[in-house]
Design an enzyme around this catalytic site. Structure first.
Site, PDB file in Angstrom:
ATOM      1  NE  ARG A 160     -29.318  -1.021  22.852  1.00 51.49           N
ATOM      2  CZ  ARG A 160     -28.782  -2.085  23.433  1.00 51.49           C
ATOM      3  NH1 ARG A 160     -28.482  -3.142  22.713  1.00 51.49           N
ATOM      4  NH2 ARG A 160     -28.552  -2.100  24.721  1.00 51.49           N
ATOM      5  NE  ARG A 198     -30.711  12.561  19.035  1.00 53.10           N
ATOM      6  CZ  ARG A 198     -31.708  12.394  19.900  1.00 53.10           C
ATOM      7  NH1 ARG A 198     -32.047  13.382  20.713  1.00 53.10           N
ATOM      8  NH2 ARG A 198     -32.353  11.253  19.951  1.00 53.10           N
ATOM      9  NE  ARG A 206     -25.685  -5.956  36.108  1.00 57.79           N
ATOM     10  CZ  ARG A 206     -24.847  -5.965  37.139  1.00 57.79           C
ATOM     11  NH1 ARG A 206     -24.281  -7.103  37.531  1.00 57.79           N
ATOM     12  NH2 ARG A 206     -24.582  -4.852  37.799  1.00 57.79           N
ATOM     13  NE  ARG A 259     -33.118   4.329  35.138  1.00 61.02           N
ATOM     14  CZ  ARG A 259     -33.781   4.029  34.026  1.00 61.02           C
ATOM     15  NH1 ARG A 259     -33.614   4.768  32.942  1.00 61.02           N
ATOM     16  NH2 ARG A 259     -34.592   2.990  33.975  1.00 61.02           N
ATOM     17  CD  GLU A 318     -33.447   1.985  37.380  1.00 63.33           C
ATOM     18  OE1 GLU A 318     -32.851   1.622  36.349  1.00 63.33           O
ATOM     19  OE2 GLU A 318     -34.507   2.655  37.363  1.00 63.33           O
ATOM     20  CE1 TYR A 349     -34.201  -3.345  27.965  1.00 66.83           C
ATOM     21  CE2 TYR A 349     -34.126  -2.409  25.752  1.00 66.83           C
ATOM     22  CZ  TYR A 349     -34.412  -2.279  27.098  1.00 66.83           C
ATOM     23  OH  TYR A 349     -34.934  -1.109  27.571  1.00 66.83           O
ATOM     24  CG  ASP A 382     -37.363  -0.474  23.340  1.00 69.12           C
ATOM     25  OD1 ASP A 382     -36.960  -0.493  24.522  1.00 69.12           O
ATOM     26  OD2 ASP A 382     -36.744   0.093  22.414  1.00 69.12           O
TER      27      ASP A 382
END
Length: 381
Positions: free
Chosen positions: A171, A175, A247, A277, A298, A346, A348
């Protein structure tokens, strides 16, 4: 009909609104004392910053109908998600892009040169990557894997990358351009007044009754013609076949003045830094100005019985248990399992809304045809 939505997040709100507009009576329960689930937002009392209470939620999609839907209830303003990572005492941009590669290797390569270079350092002996680590070594080589993926992944998932499937890394793009926009989707933005304001407007219909701080029990279903359940799938069955693995996240909130880190999200790739993060929430609303700032450190860990489940683990052990719960769910009548927790996937936000729209339409069609609505509009396996 008299319908019950368990959960006042996106799934329950979207399906509930559709049912109410069709003339049905809708009751929405939520165990928490607020609506909008994990995308709940609120103003910080000290700084006035709009805070994503359960961690950052960035809206991005290629689904034109979903984009039109959310903009019907809230104005979405332009937002470009850019992520940085601190690793090996340097700051780099993510996803891995041409600038990241040149900066890390201290080179000035053009796209074709960088592509050839990465192929050269990659482990070409791995022909069919099965694990996260094999996928990383095959496609970016050991240096970039160690700097950007290994430590972060160990902290996020609590296991060695050798135990995770390759699909997790697939995922994440690499680039060979200087484009550091985290998402490639056609539509991207943030709600001007937060997600909770949007969900509140979705729920603002005379056919909808919302009951907060109310925990669902299965005997409640007897009073309704159908239940749409967006709570934990295993929780519906009182965990009788065990608990599915998740998690969870702990947030260490702190406030500062000015601009703490210069970006919305700063990852920490080194394994000796305990948090994954730091998020600085005022950067999620770049059209606002605030003297103070709110940040979250986090921390990821295994989810316990009293914790909020965030990320389904879905390794082999969980998939076997999931199969058992799917069988139980398919044997039920009068209930449809929806959303991230109800289908143990999961999702979005845009996918959650798309599936809620599709589920609502499927239910209305089954009702019109006099046929049974299945337990899952989108099967978990």
């Amino acid at each position: 009909m008299n319908l019950l939505m368990v959960g006042a997040g996106l799934s329950g709100a979207v399906i509930g609104r559709m049912m109410a507009e069709e003339g049905h009576d809708v009751t929405i329960l939520d165990a928490r004392d607020h609506i909008a689930g994990n995308c709940h937002t609120e103003r910080d009392a000290e700084t006035g910053v709009m805070v994503h209470v359960y961690g950052p939620h960035i809206f991005h999609t290629d689904d034109a109908e979903v984009w039109e839907y959310v903009n019907r209830y809230e104005t979405f303003l332009p937002y470009k998600h850019q992520v940085r990572t601190t690793s090996q005492q340097q700051v780099f941009s993510l996803p891995i892009n041409l600038h990241t590669i040149n900066q890390y290797y201290r080179k000035t390569m053009r796209p074709d040169e960088a592509r050839a270079f990465i192929e050269e350092v990659a482990d070409k002996s791995i022909t069919d990557p099965q694990t996260f680590e094999e996928q990383a070594l095959r496609f970016v080589g050991p240096d970039i894997y160690e700097a950007f993926f290994k430590g972060y992944t160990m902290k996020q998932w609590g296991v060695s990358p050798t135990e995770l499937p390759a699909s997790i890394l697939k995922r994440l793009p690499v680039r060979f351009s200087y484009d550091d926009n985290y998402f490639f989707h056609a539509y991207q933005g943030m709600p001007e007044n937060g997600y909770t304001d949007m969900v509140e407007r979705i729920l603002d219909h005379p056919g909808i009754t919302v009951k907060l701080s109310t925990r669902f029990t299965r005997d409640m279903a007897e009073a309704y013609d159908h239940v749409f359940y967006s709570g934990p799938l295993d929780g519906y069955f009182d965990y009788e076949s065990g608990r599915l693995g998740y998690r969870t996240l702990d947030f260490e909130k702190f406030t500062e003045t000015g601009d703490y880190q210069g970006c919305a999200v700063m990852n920490y790739g080194d394994v000796d830094v305990p948090y994954t993060r730091i998020t600085e929430h005022k950067h999620f609303s770049p059209w606002e100005e605030h003297e103070g700032t709110v940040c979250y450190r986090e921390f990821s860990r295994e989810c316990g019985p009293d914790d909020i489940p965030y990320y389904p683990i879905r390794l082999m052990e969980e998939k076997a248990m999931l199969g058992t719960y799917v069988e139980k769910a398919n044997a039920e009548t009068g209930v449809t399992f929806v959303g991230r927790l109800g289908t143990y996937r999961y999702l979005d936000m845009d996918v959650t809304i798309r599936e809620a729209l599709d589920t609502g339409r499927a239910f209305l069609q089954h009702a019109a045809d006099g046929t049974r609505m299945p337990a899952f509009a989108k099967p978990p396996l």
